[in-house]
Write a protein that holds these residues in place. Structure first.
Motif, mmCIF file in Angstrom:
data_model
loop_
_atom_site.group_PDB
_atom_site.id
_atom_site.type_symbol
_atom_site.label_atom_id
_atom_site.label_comp_id
_atom_site.label_asym_id
_atom_site.label_seq_id
_atom_site.Cartn_x
_atom_site.Cartn_y
_atom_site.Cartn_z
ATOM 1 N N GLY A 156 -10.680 56.752 10.718
ATOM 2 C CA GLY A 156 -9.633 56.769 11.712
ATOM 3 C C GLY A 156 -9.068 58.145 11.989
ATOM 4 O O GLY A 156 -9.329 59.122 11.272
ATOM 5 N N ARG A 157 -8.289 58.218 13.060
ATOM 6 C CA ARG A 157 -7.585 59.427 13.456
ATOM 7 C C ARG A 157 -6.173 59.022 13.840
ATOM 8 O O ARG A 157 -5.979 58.000 14.516
ATOM 9 N N TRP A 158 -5.192 59.792 13.418
ATOM 10 C CA TRP A 158 -3.798 59.486 13.714
ATOM 11 C C TRP A 158 -3.123 60.718 14.299
ATOM 12 O O TRP A 158 -3.300 61.825 13.797
ATOM 13 N N THR A 159 -2.355 60.524 15.370
ATOM 14 C CA THR A 159 -1.613 61.628 15.965
ATOM 15 C C THR A 159 -0.339 61.885 15.171
ATOM 16 O O THR A 159 0.059 61.088 14.311
ATOM 17 N N THR A 160 0.319 62.999 15.486
ATOM 18 C CA THR A 160 1.566 63.351 14.807
ATOM 19 C C THR A 160 2.590 62.227 14.899
ATOM 20 O O THR A 160 3.225 61.865 13.906
ATOM 21 N N SER A 161 2.743 61.660 16.079
ATOM 22 C CA SER A 161 3.750 60.602 16.245
ATOM 23 C C SER A 161 3.427 59.390 15.390
ATOM 24 O O SER A 161 4.330 58.738 14.847
ATOM 25 N N GLU A 162 2.140 59.086 15.235
ATOM 26 C CA GLU A 162 1.752 57.953 14.392
ATOM 27 C C GLU A 162 1.987 58.256 12.919
ATOM 28 O O GLU A 162 2.411 57.391 12.153
ATOM 29 N N VAL A 163 1.729 59.501 12.507
ATOM 30 C CA VAL A 163 1.979 59.891 11.114
ATOM 31 C C VAL A 163 3.478 59.855 10.823
ATOM 32 O O VAL A 163 3.899 59.418 9.751
#
Length: 261
Positions: free
Chosen positions: A9-16
């Motif tokens: 997976g990949r997560w953006t800053t807002s998701e982190v």
């Protein structure tokens, strides 16, 4: 999740931020000092993190809870350990967290006993008033943030105080929080003279142990909103109090700078 990759997976800053509770500003700081670097940048411009980076962030947060400074965390995480050594280190962290859970259980029992004592009109033994407290756990972080000299002076000042003086200092801190909360609830602007007077008292309260420069005082106030522990403490008195106090400190510092004093 923004997309799926070979590592899961990949997560953006807002998701982190949503997943971890860490602010985007903190993530940028961790990137700047090389502690937790993102994989890259999404088309939206946000940083992108993978599973390995999320695991590294988890370890950073655990070590912060253990009182390890950022430089020490970098040394620990950048060591060339094999997976077995990493697991052993995490097992040590797990043991510490279980011990902290037990300490918080003791602390909760202490508070419950105090409430029962107050409501029942009984006198609680002074030997039991402070069970579960550990005032040394944040010292490594304080030394990293403010320096050894400031912490040593603070420790000496606290050690030299009598029980009555320590109680008076705690009472003044509580009185200030309650007075600021009342101003917040009344809608008083953070730069109002009455609030500035409270901030002057707050500065004097802090200066009993450490006399901060204007910028250091601003930095201290910034931690009231950026550090979840400080924010929770103030916001428990009144929602939004941490941000209100920070704004009031900034206004006070601006007024002092404008006056040239």
């Amino acid at each position: 999740m923004t997309s799926t990759g070979p590592d899961g997976g990949r997560w953006t800053t807002s998701e982190v931020v949503r997943l971890s509770g860490v602010t985007s500003r903190t993530l940028r700081h961790y990137d700047a000092i090389g502690l937790v670097r993102p994989l890259g940048t999404a088309p939206s411009g946000q940083r992108v993190y993978g599973r390995a980076e999320l695991l590294r962030l988890q370890q950073v947060l655990v070590l912060r809870e253990l009182g390890v400074g950022l430089a020490g965390i970098a040394r620990v995480l950048d060591a060339r350990d094999d997976p077995a050594a990493q697991a052993a280190r995490l097992r040590e962290h797990h043991t510490w967290l279980l011990a902290e859970r037990d300490r918080f259980d003791r602390l909760a029992r202490t508070v419950a006993s105090t409430v029962e004592s107050l409501e029942g009109g009984t006198v609680m033994s002074v030997e039991h008033l402070y069970e579960g407290f550990d005032h040394r756990r944040y010292e490594p972080e304080a030394r990293e943030r403010w320096g050894d000299d400031a912490v040593d002076r603070s420790n000496r000042a606290w050690a030299s105080m009598s029980a009555e003086e320590r109680g008076a200092h705690r009472a003044e801190g509580l009185a200030l929080s309650e007075a600021l909360a009342a101003a917040l609830r009344a809608g008083t602007p953070a730069d109002d003279p009455a609030v500035c007077a409270l901030v002057a008292r707050h500065h004097a309260w802090v200066s009993l142990f450490w006399t901060p420069t204007a910028e250091a005082y601003r930095g201290l106030a910034a931690t009231y909103t950026e550090d979840p522990r400080f924010a929770a403490t103030y916001d428990a008195v009144a929602p939004g109090l941490a941000a209100y106090l920070r704004a009031a400190v900034d206004a006070h510092a601006d007024a002092v700078a404008a006056s040239g004093s």
